[in-house]
Design a protein around this motif. Structure first.
Motif, PDB file in Angstrom:
ATOM      1  N   ALA A 131       0.832  -1.202   0.000  1.00 55.09           N
ATOM      2  CA  ALA A 131       0.000   0.000   0.000  1.00 55.09           C
ATOM      3  C   ALA A 131       0.868   1.254   0.000  1.00 55.09           C
ATOM      4  CB  ALA A 131      -0.929  -0.008   1.220  1.00 55.09           C
ATOM      5  N   MET A 132       1.958   1.220   0.742  1.00 55.33           N
ATOM      6  CA  MET A 132       2.875   2.362   0.762  1.00 55.33           C
ATOM      7  C   MET A 132       3.521   2.559  -0.608  1.00 55.33           C
ATOM      8  SD  MET A 132       5.925   2.915   3.504  1.00 55.33           S
ATOM      9  CE  MET A 132       7.381   3.867   3.116  1.00 55.33           C
ATOM     10  N   LEU A 133       3.883   1.455  -1.264  1.00 60.49           N
ATOM     11  CA  LEU A 133       4.420   1.540  -2.620  1.00 60.49           C
ATOM     12  C   LEU A 133       3.416   2.196  -3.561  1.00 60.49           C
ATOM     13  CD1 LEU A 133       6.273   0.700  -5.041  1.00 60.49           C
ATOM     14  CD2 LEU A 133       5.080  -1.512  -4.993  1.00 60.49           C
ATOM     15  N   MET A 165      12.111   8.537  -4.825  1.00 57.40           N
ATOM     16  CA  MET A 165      13.187   7.961  -4.022  1.00 57.40           C
ATOM     17  C   MET A 165      12.600   7.070  -2.921  1.00 57.40           C
ATOM     18  SD  MET A 165      16.051  10.020  -1.806  1.00 57.40           S
ATOM     19  CE  MET A 165      16.224  11.190  -3.174  1.00 57.40           C
ATOM     20  N   ALA A 166      11.584   7.593  -2.231  1.00 58.90           N
ATOM     21  CA  ALA A 166      10.941   6.799  -1.172  1.00 58.90           C
ATOM     22  C   ALA A 166      10.270   5.558  -1.743  1.00 58.90           C
ATOM     23  CB  ALA A 166       9.925   7.667  -0.432  1.00 58.90           C
ATOM     24  N   ALA A 167       9.672   5.708  -2.935  1.00 58.83           N
ATOM     25  CA  ALA A 167       8.992   4.563  -3.544  1.00 58.83           C
ATOM     26  C   ALA A 167       9.979   3.458  -3.882  1.00 58.83           C
ATOM     27  CB  ALA A 167       8.247   5.016  -4.807  1.00 58.83           C
ATOM     28  N   ALA A 175      10.333   1.259  -9.740  1.00 62.43           N
ATOM     29  CA  ALA A 175      11.061   1.694 -10.935  1.00 62.43           C
ATOM     30  C   ALA A 175      10.222   1.512 -12.200  1.00 62.43           C
ATOM     31  CB  ALA A 175      12.373   0.921 -11.053  1.00 62.43           C
ATOM     32  N   LEU A 176       9.257   0.596 -12.193  1.00 64.02           N
ATOM     33  CA  LEU A 176       8.389   0.414 -13.357  1.00 64.02           C
ATOM     34  C   LEU A 176       7.559   1.670 -13.618  1.00 64.02           C
ATOM     35  CD1 LEU A 176       7.080  -3.213 -12.622  1.00 64.02           C
ATOM     36  CD2 LEU A 176       9.088  -2.527 -13.961  1.00 64.02           C
ATOM     37  N   VAL A 177       7.082   2.295 -12.544  1.00 63.04           N
ATOM     38  CA  VAL A 177       6.302   3.526 -12.697  1.00 63.04           C
ATOM     39  C   VAL A 177       7.213   4.668 -13.124  1.00 63.04           C
ATOM     40  CG1 VAL A 177       4.857   5.208 -11.479  1.00 63.04           C
ATOM     41  CG2 VAL A 177       4.550   2.760 -11.060  1.00 63.04           C
ATOM     42  N   VAL A 178       8.425   4.706 -12.590  1.00 61.68           N
ATOM     43  CA  VAL A 178       9.376   5.740 -13.015  1.00 61.68           C
ATOM     44  C   VAL A 178       9.634   5.640 -14.512  1.00 61.68           C
ATOM     45  CG1 VAL A 178      11.715   6.640 -12.715  1.00 61.68           C
ATOM     46  CG2 VAL A 178      10.442   5.791 -10.728  1.00 61.68           C
ATOM     47  N   ALA A 179       9.724   4.409 -15.024  1.00 60.93           N
ATOM     48  CA  ALA A 179       9.911   4.220 -16.465  1.00 60.93           C
ATOM     49  C   ALA A 179       8.718   4.756 -17.246  1.00 60.93           C
ATOM     50  CB  ALA A 179      10.127   2.744 -16.769  1.00 60.93           C
ATOM     51  N   ALA A 180       7.501   4.493 -16.761  1.00 63.58           N
ATOM     52  CA  ALA A 180       6.310   5.025 -17.433  1.00 63.58           C
ATOM     53  C   ALA A 180       6.308   6.548 -17.411  1.00 63.58           C
ATOM     54  CB  ALA A 180       5.053   4.482 -16.757  1.00 63.58           C
ATOM     55  N   LEU A 296       0.433   0.263 -19.401  1.00 65.66           N
ATOM     56  CA  LEU A 296       1.084  -0.699 -20.295  1.00 65.66           C
ATOM     57  C   LEU A 296       2.586  -0.790 -20.087  1.00 65.66           C
ATOM     58  CD1 LEU A 296      -0.904  -0.059 -23.599  1.00 65.66           C
ATOM     59  CD2 LEU A 296      -1.193  -1.916 -21.943  1.00 65.66           C
ATOM     60  N   ILE A 297       3.258   0.328 -19.883  1.00 62.66           N
ATOM     61  CA  ILE A 297       4.723   0.288 -19.741  1.00 62.66           C
ATOM     62  C   ILE A 297       5.136  -0.529 -18.512  1.00 62.66           C
ATOM     63  CG2 ILE A 297       6.791   1.659 -19.354  1.00 62.66           C
ATOM     64  CD1 ILE A 297       5.756   1.741 -22.225  1.00 62.66           C
ATOM     65  N   PRO A 298       4.580  -0.290 -17.324  1.00 58.96           N
ATOM     66  CA  PRO A 298       4.960  -1.134 -16.178  1.00 58.96           C
ATOM     67  C   PRO A 298       4.627  -2.608 -16.392  1.00 58.96           C
ATOM     68  CG  PRO A 298       3.928   0.877 -15.397  1.00 58.96           C
ATOM     69  CD  PRO A 298       3.730   0.838 -16.882  1.00 58.96           C
ATOM     70  N   PHE A 299       3.452  -2.863 -16.998  1.00 62.55           N
ATOM     71  CA  PHE A 299       3.091  -4.270 -17.221  1.00 62.55           C
ATOM     72  C   PHE A 299       4.080  -4.939 -18.170  1.00 62.55           C
ATOM     73  CE2 PHE A 299       0.986  -7.674 -19.521  1.00 62.55           C
ATOM     74  CZ  PHE A 299       0.493  -8.437 -18.477  1.00 62.55           C
ATOM     75  N   ALA A 300       4.427  -4.265 -19.263  1.00 64.32           N
ATOM     76  CA  ALA A 300       5.354  -4.845 -20.238  1.00 64.32           C
ATOM     77  C   ALA A 300       6.723  -5.089 -19.606  1.00 64.32           C
ATOM     78  CB  ALA A 300       5.478  -3.931 -21.453  1.00 64.32           C
ATOM     79  N   LEU A 301       7.227  -4.109 -18.855  1.00 68.93           N
ATOM     80  CA  LEU A 301       8.523  -4.285 -18.204  1.00 68.93           C
ATOM     81  C   LEU A 301       8.469  -5.374 -17.137  1.00 68.93           C
ATOM     82  CD1 LEU A 301       9.622  -0.556 -17.805  1.00 68.93           C
ATOM     83  CD2 LEU A 301      10.561  -2.250 -19.400  1.00 68.93           C
ATOM     84  N   PHE A 302       7.375  -5.413 -16.408  1.00 72.10           N
ATOM     85  CA  PHE A 302       7.204  -6.437 -15.385  1.00 72.10           C
ATOM     86  C   PHE A 302       7.231  -7.827 -16.016  1.00 72.10           C
ATOM     87  CE2 PHE A 302       4.164  -9.114 -12.947  1.00 72.10           C
ATOM     88  CZ  PHE A 302       4.888  -9.221 -11.775  1.00 72.10           C
TER      89      PHE A 302
END
Length: 923
Positions: A131-133, A165-167, A175-180, A296-302
């Motif tokens: 949840a914090m993430l 940074m906290a995430a 990092a998947l969200v950072v990529a998106a 889509l970007i986080p899912f694809a990278l994941f």
């Protein structure tokens, strides 16, 4: 503030209030499960241990949890409340997220959907970092959206960098969200040439990277260690997508996956509608594109990260859920008219309320179902600990298997008499570091001075996939039934006399020392049942294996129970050890214990039976047969009901001390030499005083006389048993339909006066031919083992194209009567002896086995051999011959001069394979 905006703000506030109520409801109703118990345990350690104690995750959540529990306490409510707060932030930020991308109405609906989202509620009630993430990733995304809209308040870029940074320090998948977000910035640059945004974003990433540099050595060590915390394999895109969609709506968490499917389809359908409608409308096109990228970007990278590292859970994609639900909210807004002036506007408004309201109600039902249905929820460590605190005697111990549940179990259990196995464990155990028979010493230490142990099983398939601990305890102690059960756990109770010790000498009472698979592994020894196994019961066998070198194949075993007539009466097929521990994971030199249970059929007569092991590679039918030994089958503890035996043809025919109560025969017709299987079902009327034989007559002619089991004389009145016989149609059986009669023969050879007509059996002998045809196209003369003469062959065409069928007719003549049914092989070979077409078959399409041929009989034997579609053009040969299907041994082939042919085969041809026909040209 306009009334419309005021109502949307009120909706957002009500969504947060609803989220708070749903997340508090049942917050302590379920036990902490392992992950939560470990988090509390780790957060209670020293700060140095907190920083590096999690095997494969960064430390920020546990640092905050450590501060929290030192201030407020360690109760279930307290340790879970941090996640409740993070869950509320997700709802509030989700409203802002939807507003910034699709507008205020979509923002309010997004907040409402997040408030009732099953997966969001589940992880907002869990003492873990997910949840914090989600809150931190969503918070950084909202800040970036505001920056992309042109807001340049002081500190926004700093807030964005700190949130990311906290995430990342909360969970690496941030990092998947950072990529998106990076794709967002690039898209903005391409659309608006906003180089200033790109420059500031790049500086923020440099700051993020600099903050992560001190953690890189720890991350690398965690990454290396995590490589063995999952089983080897690959995940398919369809599996990951399906399980993620079901997990978002609570599938397998709070409701059954089948029940979650309609809700998942409805959510996905609304999100798809929101995507299509949003991209077609100019006002929402940009925001919809950003949401699509966010999902889509986080899912694809994941998927790219985990498809070869199959450690998967939908929770890892929790940060993406607000994006999916924002698109679904956009779908509802698409149905919602801006004004309700005409009837179709009201119709759309009603549809929007029905769809949105329906999904909200179903989501709430799914989210709260675990409070009503005991089949769903977290593993019940609390219930097990409380039960054991009452049930365990002073001279008993608790064994935890797997041992790494100890931190979670001891959160509830106050005693000092629980012992983890393995004694030294890691939070996420390696699937390669499994329990071996050496655990015997640990068990002896635990059992010393005690008269009982309680075994609590959780994830034992990871650390003890072969059931070593269970097997050792079952062999040496007495299992006592346990009435209590606990969700996600298994509890067993064993008792034993004081002073009991486990000894290596008791293992593998039957030495075998057989090398298997061309030196890959060895079957060292085994344990067979020492006491008679009741008929209809389960025979337990334990095998001890050892890999002699690294193995790249998955070996399987087929264990067969064979009677005195060499008939298979029961079997068990599986891997050599457990399903979770295939041979390609075995380490050379390590003793591996494999426990197998063979269910004996009801009605199996008592007596001595042989165990036969057939070892083969998965996907390869060739088996190595190992005679293992013999064991005894005793009387059934409870005689089966006749109805439970599934007797195809039931009746009662009395033969004095015995009654025949039914039979089965398959097939009911056949050619000479063909196998026929007869099963007879008997009941003892009195205790039999002598051994009997079954005499079968076909059309008044004796067919077979076969024994009843010797154990019949030990049966009690009303005992029921079944006997199956392998028969063959006699080679001289006349053509026609004949009555099959049964009589009983006494020990002295006297036939009973009573007889029973079982059925009509049809014999097809066709028209037997003893004259060699003069029309054979290609006459030859080859001798096959002095049993068969090959007379020649016909071939329809000497040339063929790939993918076509080669029509071949072979001519055979029996030299003598045969007891073996031989198989004919026909192979189409190229110049390199590679097979491009093959048919192996009993002669005349399975209808005329060789053990039904009469001496001198001529058989015309047709074959249709499909040539593979990718066969290259050129000249080919056809090889033919015969072999014993049981052993694979070919009959020796000699020509007319008596010279033996290489490879015991006959070569026919050549034939020409022409180039494949080109496809027709398109008009």
């Amino acid at each position: 503030m306009p009334d419309r905006h005021r109502s949307l703000t009120l909706t957002l506030g009500l969504a947060v209030l609803l989220a708070f109520l749903l997340r508090l409801t049942g917050l302590t109703a379920q036990s902490l499960w392992y992950d939560e118990g470990f988090s509390v345990h780790l957060a209670s350690q020293s700060w140095g241990q907190i920083l590096t104690g999690e095997l494969n995750l960064p430390p920020l959540y546990h640092v905050l949890l450590g501060v929290w529990i030192r201030i407020v306490g360690r109760s279930e409510f307290v340790v879970r409340y941090l996640s409740v707060c993070a869950g509320l932030l997700i709802v509030a930020l989700g409203g802002a997220f939807g507003t910034l991308t699709l507008g205020r109405r979509a923002g309010a609906l997004t907040a409402l959907m997040l408030a009732v989202s099953p997966i969001e509620i589940w992880y907002a009630q869990e003492t873990r970092m997910y949840a914090m993430l989600g809150a931190l990733s969503l918070g950084s995304s909202v800040v970036l959206l505001r920056l992309m809209r042109g807001e340049e308040r002081r500190g926004l870029w700093l807030a964005y960098m700190l949130a990311n940074m906290a995430a990342v320090y909360t969970h690496y998948y941030a990092a998947l969200v950072v990529a998106a977000q990076g794709v967002w910035v690039v898209a903005r640059l391409l659309a608006a040439r906003d180089a200033r945004l790109l420059r500031h974003w790049a500086l923020a990433q440099i700051g993020l990277g600099a903050a992560l540099v001190p953690w890189l050595p720890v991350f690398w060590a965690q990454w290396q260690a995590a490589q063995t915390t999952y089983w080897p394999g690959r995940l398919g895109l369809d599996f990951v997508a399906r399980e993620t969609a079901l997990g978002v709506v609570g599938g397998s968490l709070t409701i059954a996956a089948s029940a979650a499917r309609p809700l998942a389809l409805g959510t996905a359908g609304l999100a798809g509608l929101g995507l299509v409608a949003g991209l077609t409308e100019r006002r929402t096109r940009w925001g919809t594109a950003l949401l699509a990228i966010y999902c889509l970007i986080p899912f694809a990278l994941f998927f790219w990260l985990i498809h070869t590292r199959p450690k998967f859970s939908p929770r890892y994609l929790l940060p993406v859920v607000p994006g999916v639900l924002a698109l679904a909210a956009g779908g509802v807004v698409t149905l919602w008219p801006r004004k309700a002036e005409r009837w179709h506007h009201w119709l759309r408004l009603g549809l929007a309320f029905a769809v949105g309201g329906g999904l909200t109600i179903l989501s709430t039902y799914s989210a709260t179902n675990a409070l009503r249905d005991p089949a769903y929820g977290r593993d019940d460590l609390r219930g097990a600990a409380r039960f054991l605190a009452r049930a365990v005697a002073a001279d008993e111990a608790i064994i935890l298997l797997s041992g790494h549940m100890e931190p979670a179990f001891t959160y509830y259990y106050p005693g000092r008499n629980c012992y983890p196995i393995p004694a030294r464990y890691t939070p996420s155990p390696s699937v390669d570091d499994i329990v071996t028979p050496d655990v015997l010493e640990d068990l002896n230490r635990i059992m010393e001075g005690r008269r009982g142990v309680w075994l609590l099983l959780w994830q034992d398939e990871v650390v003890d996939p072969n059931g070593v601990v269970l097997t050792l305890l079952d062999l040496s102690t007495t299992q006592v039934p346990v009435a209590a059960s606990f969700r996600g756990l298994e509890l067993r109770h064993y008792t034993f006399p004081p002073g009991t010790r486990l000894h290596r000498e008791t293992w593998g009472s039957l030495p075998l020392n057989v090398t298997v698979g061309q030196g890959d592994l060895a079957l060292i020894r085994c344990d067979l049942p020492t006491a008679p196994t009741p008929s209809g019961g389960v025979a337990t066998l334990v095998f001890y294996w050892q890999a002699l070198r690294p193995i790249s194949h998955d070996y399987r075993v087929s264990l067969r129970v064979v009677d005195e007539l060499n008939q298979e009466r029961a079997r068990h097929d599986g891997r050599l050890a457990s399903y979770m521990y295939p041979t390609d994971r075995w380490r050379p030199g390590v003793l591996v214990m494999g426990r197998h249970e063979i269910s004996l059929p009801p009605g199996l007569p008592p007596g001595t039976y042989a165990i036969e092991a057939r070892i083969y590679r998965a996907g390869n039918g060739a088996a190595q047969v190992i005679p293992v030994g013999q064991f005894e089958v005793g009387r059934a503890l409870q005689q089966p009901d006749l109805a439970d035996l599934g007797i195809p043809h039931a009746f009662v025919a009395s033969f004095g001390e015995l009654q025949l109560v039914g039979y089965d025969i398959s097939p009911r017709e056949g050619s000479p030499g063909q196998p026929v299987y007869l099963t007879l079902f008997w009941r003892a009327v009195l205790r039999p005083t002598q051994r009997y034989r079954v005499a079968l007559f076909l059309g008044g002619r004796p067919w077979e006389t076969l024994p009843l089991p010797a154990s019949v004389t030990g049966m009690e009145p009303d005992d029921i048993f079944r006997v199956q016989y392998p028969l063959r149609v006699a080679r001289d059986a006349p053509d026609g339909s004949w009555q099959l009669l049964l009589r009983l023969q006494s020990e002295g050879g006297r036939l009973s006066t009573d007889e029973v007509a079982l059925t009509q059996f049809v014999v097809h002998d066709g028209t037997r031919v003893f004259q060699v045809p003069a029309t054979i196209q290609n006459p030859m003369r080859m001798n096959l083992g002095d049993k068969v003469t090959f007379l020649g062959y016909d071939i329809e065409s000497g040339s063929i194209r790939p993918g076509e069928v080669l029509h071949l007719t072979l001519y055979w003549q029996a030299v003598q009567a045969m007891d073996v049914s031989y198989t004919v092989f026909t192979h189409v070979l190229d110049s390199q002896e590679k097979i491009w077409g093959q048919v192996d078959s009993i002669p005349r399409r399975q209808a005329r086995p060789t053990n039904g041929w009469l001496p001198g009989e001529v058989l015309v034997d047709p074959y249709d051999v499909l040539v593979k579609a990718d066969a290259p053009p050129g000249q080919y040969l056809i090889e033919i011959g015969m072999y014993d299907g049981a052993t694979g041994a070919r009959l020796p082939v000699r020509d007319e001069t008596g010279r033996r042919q290489a490879a015991d085969r006959i070569l026919l041809g050549p034939i020409l394979v022409r180039p494949a026909q080109p496809p027709p040209a398109r008009p």
